[in-house]
Design an enzyme around this catalytic site. Structure first.
Site, PDB file in Angstrom:
ATOM      1  N   GLY A  30       0.633  -1.203   0.084  1.00 45.60           N
ATOM      2  CA  GLY A  30      -0.163  -0.026  -0.107  1.00 45.60           C
ATOM      3  C   GLY A  30       0.895   1.193   0.035  1.00 45.60           C
ATOM      4  O   GLY A  30       2.128   1.077  -0.069  1.00 45.60           O
ATOM      5  N   GLY A  31       0.287   2.209   0.204  1.00 44.85           N
ATOM      6  CA  GLY A  31       0.864   3.674   0.307  1.00 44.85           C
ATOM      7  C   GLY A  31       1.930   3.801   1.338  1.00 44.85           C
ATOM      8  O   GLY A  31       3.020   4.518   1.332  1.00 44.85           O
ATOM      9  N   MET A  32       1.860   3.130   2.497  1.00 43.12           N
ATOM     10  CA  MET A  32       2.681   3.036   3.614  1.00 43.12           C
ATOM     11  C   MET A  32       3.598   2.078   3.645  1.00 43.12           C
ATOM     12  O   MET A  32       4.890   2.312   4.132  1.00 43.12           O
ATOM     13  CB  MET A  32       1.656   3.182   4.903  1.00 43.12           C
ATOM     14  CG  MET A  32       0.988   4.166   5.186  1.00 43.12           C
ATOM     15  SD  MET A  32       1.967   5.639   5.580  1.00 43.12           S
ATOM     16  CE  MET A  32       2.637   5.108   7.275  1.00 43.12           C
ATOM     17  N   VAL A  35       4.150  -5.656   2.762  1.00 45.52           N
ATOM     18  CA  VAL A  35       4.200  -6.913   3.691  1.00 45.52           C
ATOM     19  C   VAL A  35       4.899  -8.054   2.930  1.00 45.52           C
ATOM     20  O   VAL A  35       4.376  -8.396   1.907  1.00 45.52           O
ATOM     21  CB  VAL A  35       2.821  -7.135   4.202  1.00 45.52           C
ATOM     22  CG1 VAL A  35       3.046  -8.117   5.450  1.00 45.52           C
ATOM     23  CG2 VAL A  35       2.158  -5.710   4.987  1.00 45.52           C
ATOM     24  N   LYS A  40       6.713  -6.584   7.687  1.00 47.89           N
ATOM     25  CA  LYS A  40       6.288  -5.026   7.257  1.00 47.89           C
ATOM     26  C   LYS A  40       7.076  -4.276   7.215  1.00 47.89           C
ATOM     27  O   LYS A  40       7.887  -3.730   8.093  1.00 47.89           O
ATOM     28  CB  LYS A  40       5.192  -4.663   7.991  1.00 47.89           C
ATOM     29  CG  LYS A  40       4.183  -3.747   7.498  1.00 47.89           C
ATOM     30  CD  LYS A  40       2.840  -3.755   7.951  1.00 47.89           C
ATOM     31  CE  LYS A  40       1.685  -2.965   7.100  1.00 47.89           C
ATOM     32  NZ  LYS A  40       0.303  -3.173   7.605  1.00 47.89           N
ATOM     33  N   ASP A  71      -6.855   3.991  13.312  1.00 49.64           N
ATOM     34  CA  ASP A  71      -6.817   3.449  11.960  1.00 49.64           C
ATOM     35  C   ASP A  71      -7.566   2.161  11.915  1.00 49.64           C
ATOM     36  O   ASP A  71      -7.171   1.345  11.012  1.00 49.64           O
ATOM     37  CB  ASP A  71      -5.579   3.436  11.163  1.00 49.64           C
ATOM     38  CG  ASP A  71      -5.878   3.416   9.587  1.00 49.64           C
ATOM     39  OD1 ASP A  71      -6.919   3.494   9.180  1.00 49.64           O
ATOM     40  OD2 ASP A  71      -4.953   2.929   8.890  1.00 49.64           O
TER      41      ASP A  71
END
Length: 766
Positions: free
Chosen positions: A25-27, A30, A45, A141
């Site tokens: 993802g954007g962050m 994994v 991660k 989140d």
């Protein structure tokens, strides 16, 4: 810029071997990897370099360190974290267990869960959040992607990274393609960039998740991100029941409160949200009528007459619970709800009832005036109100008039048997009735001196009115209580208790109370008490009988039946701590200790000073192999409960878990020398303590006693009790397992195939 696989594999060489990418993802990205040191599959991660730069490596590592302190069965634990040098940059990473399941997002793409499964999963997440919040950690989140599903249970992931993102509000994350949360689940205060994000924000996000699980979409949707965020301040989500008719009304209310714009208007804690959901889904779909009788206000000139007002309310509860089509909230939960709120709509939501009865009593010498009003809880609408006047001799007439007026107002059609039992009054003499009410107040204090006073009052009542089943059964209950709280009590108390209960049943075989008392007495006598409790429930449904029967059935290996009982008890008695603990005990007895610990923790949250509930929560924590927490809680319970039976056994468990050999042996010898007859539950607990202390032969001896006294759940002993590793494989253990199975089979064969207590569905459908 994404980190290359080659660079990452080289940086992690010697610690982890990358197998394949699980997602990106954007962050972060994994990876599935093999942990070389422990030879296990893990999820690694790795933050994208842009995210690491935005968050700040030091901040990220600090937050990860905080997240690593969270140890909860529904929080994905942290195995490892640090920096790896990739392509000339220090990139943060952290390592979690690899969950061989799916995320809630994956599940929602396939299908919508049932209402019951949604309730269970969200309560597990709420339990995890409640635990984290108590430790000062807010997730920030919560979304379906961060809820993993493993063997039917929820695990919350990403506490560290979510918190790090949330605290980096001054980094203008939205400009880098990142957000301070996920738009569909962000709370209004997150949207506004509030720096003081608290637990209420997680409650809001979890409400959004549950809304989506039930309806198929989050509460707000829009074509653009900005439009979506604005909707939070301009619109109110459609009630869930308009989108899905099988959602209970009380669950709809619980979600609406979780989604309130103002944090102060939401549930105070995630645990309260979870509790509201448990109550809502416990209600059967058949739409049964439900009522709570609140404590009556005492308007008498003499403040000491409060016992009479309380007694009248309890007798109304007793009357109404004889009606099979009416669910009546227990006295203890009604009192707890009243103490929490004077708003009858809020009381109705807490207790999940349609109607609330409140009133007052004024007693001046022999003159009596009672006022009462019946309220529709959802809108605070008065159905009727009336006054009843007379003398003390008229109290039984007033009580019956009130009960029948409620029945008519609710349009309940009584069966001939229910009508007959509403007319019955076990104490004809009003003076004897007064003695009974005073005795009941003393029983609730549950101290040795108070129980002695209670016994004298009941005997005084019988001197006035002669023998009757209510007073005899109450005297039997007092004697059982005296035996139960005193570790060194003379067994003659049990003999007297059994004699009183038996005599009560001779006078009135339909006395539900006498059957309950007999069931309690038979437990430490080593005789099967399940038929007595079941007969009580056929006559009148009470939360106490349901709870005791449910725990007894679970110990006997009748798990489906036991689970059904305690769930029904929680429906009738949603605010009593011990009922919540019973839910946890039954799940632990079925090998689901992690779920059980979540449920019993809800009981502790209702009253942290209820040390009997703490004792049972400590048992469930031990079953979940959370030994440090169990030891601490047994210690507090042992100190608070002193030389009572609970206190003595709790202290033994604390010493066993603390490896305090000398103190353990001294405590065990005191128990062995003084106990005058423990029930199957206590015998099993002492056996567990002996196993933890390494005393294999003594453990087997006490386990054999436990089986003899009714602990037939051989599957729990064989597969799930973590304390019993020391005896597994021993011939004596195998023999007692076989004996437990034989006794369980005999018990099943001796019981009716179907038992339908008043107001419940056939247990065979559970």
């Amino acid at each position: 810029m994404p980190t290359t696989r080659e660079g990452l594999a080289s940086a992690l060489d010697g610690r982890y071997v990358l197998i394949r990418e699980l997602g990106s993802g954007g962050m972060a990205t994994v990876w599935l990897a093999n942990d070389l040191r422990h030879n296990r599959r893990v999820a690694v991660k790795v933050l994208q370099s842009s995210a690491a730069e935005t968050l700040g490596v030091d901040r990220f590592l600090r937050e990860i360190e905080i997240a690593a302190t969270l140890q909860h069965p529904h929080i994905l634990p942290l195995f490892d974290s640090g920096l790896c040098r990739v392509d000339g940059e220090d990139i943060p990473f952290y390592v979690m267990p690899f969950v061989a399941g799916e995320s809630l997002r994956d599940r929602l793409r396939r299908e919508r869960p049932s209402v019951q499964e949604s309730e269970l999963l969200v309560r597990e997440v709420a339990g995890a959040l409640d635990y984290a919040h108590m430790h000062g950690v807010v997730h920030r989140d919560i979304k379906p992607e961060n809820i993993l599903l493993s063997e039917g249970h929820a695990l919350v992931a990403d506490f560290g990274i979510a918190r790090a993102v949330g605290l980096a509000v001054d980094a203008k994350l939205t400009e880098t393609g990142t957000s301070l949360g996920t738009p569909a689940y962000m709370s209004p205060e997150q949207v506004l960039g509030d720096r003081d994000i608290g637990p209420a924000s997680d409650v809001y996000s979890l409400g959004c998740v549950l809304y989506e699980m039930l309806s198929g979409e989050p509460p707000f949707t829009a074509a653009t991100r900005d439009a979506l965020l604005v909707k939070r301040f301009m619109e109110t989500p459609a009630p869930i029941r308009t989108l899905r008719s099988d959602v209970p009304e009380s669950m709809d209310h619980a979600i609406q409160r979780a989604l309130a714009r103002e944090p102060a208007a939401r549930w105070t804690t995630a645990g309260e949200f979870a509790q509201a959901l448990l109550v809502s889904t416990a209600r059967p779909d058949r739409g049964e009528l439900s009522i709570a009788v609140l404590p009556f206000d005492n308007l008498s000139p003499d403040p000491e007459s409060g016992y009479f007002a309380e007694g009248l309310a309890e007798e109304l509860i007793h009357d109404l619970s004889k009606i099979g089509s009416l669910r009546v909230t227990s006295r203890s939960s009604a009192i707890a709800a009243r103490e929490k709120s004077r708003d009858l709509r809020e009381v109705g939501r807490m207790l999940n009832v349609s109607y609330v009865l409140e009133g007052s009593v004024r007693r001046a010498q022999d003159n009596l005036r009672v006022t009462a009003q019946l309220i529709e809880a959802i809108n605070d609408h008065q159905i009727w109100a009336d006054k009843y006047t007379g003398t003390l001799q008229d109290v039984f007439k007033v009580q019956e008039q009130l009960s029948r007026t409620i029945v008519r107002a609710l349009q309940v059609i009584l069966t001939p048997d229910e009508d007959r039992r509403l007319r019955q009054r076990p104490v004809a003499d009003s003076r004897a009735y007064d003695c009974y009410l005073l005795a009941r107040q003393e029983i609730l204090r549950s101290t040795p001196d108070a129980l002695q006073r209670a016994a004298r009052l009941v005997q005084e009542g019988m001197a006035l009115s002669g023998e009757n089943d209510l007073l005899l059964a109450t005297l039997g209950y007092i004697r059982w209580n005296q035996f139960n709280i005193d570790f060194k009590a003379d067994r003659i108390l049990l003999t007297e208790a059994q004699s009183y209960a038996t005599r009560a049943l001779e006078l009135n075989p339909e006395s539900a109370w006498a059957h309950v008392v007999l069931g309690l007495i038979l437990w430490p006598l080593g005789q099967c008490n399940i038929p007595a409790f079941r007969r009580s429930l056929e006559l009148q449904e009470t939360s106490d009988a349901l709870m005791w029967l449910g725990m007894t059935e679970a110990e006997a290996g009748l798990i489906a039946e036991g689970r059904r009982r305690v769930r029904r008890a929680a429906e009738i008695d949603p605010l009593t701590p011990m009922v919540r603990a019973a839910l946890g005990i039954v799940e632990a007895m079925d090998g689901k200790a992690a779920l059980g610990a979540t449920l019993s923790a809800e009981g502790m949250a209702l009253d942290p000073k209820d040390f009997v509930t703490a004792f049972f929560h400590a048992l469930v924590l031990l079953a979940a192999d959370r030994r440090a927490e169990s030891k601490a809680l047994f210690g507090r319970a042992g100190e608070a409960l002193g030389d009572t039976t609970f206190g003595a056994v709790a202290s033994l468990m604390r010493r066993a878990l603390g490896n305090d050999v000398a103190a353990f042996r001294q405590q065990y010898q005191w128990i062995a020398d003084n106990y005058s007859g423990l029930d199957s539950q206590y015998l099993w607990i002492v056996a567990d303590a002996l196993a933890l202390a390494g005393e294999r032969d003594l453990c087997l001896t006490w386990l054999e006693k436990a089986v003899h006294y009714g602990f037939y759940n051989q599957r729990y002993l064989r597969d799930h009790d973590p304390a019993l590793a020391i005896v597994r494989g021993h011939p004596r253990f195998d023999a007692l397992l076989a004996e437990a199975q034989r006794r369980q089979d005999d018990l099943r064969a001796s019981l009716p195939a179907r038992v339908t207590p008043l107001g419940t569905a056939d247990v065979s459908t559970a």
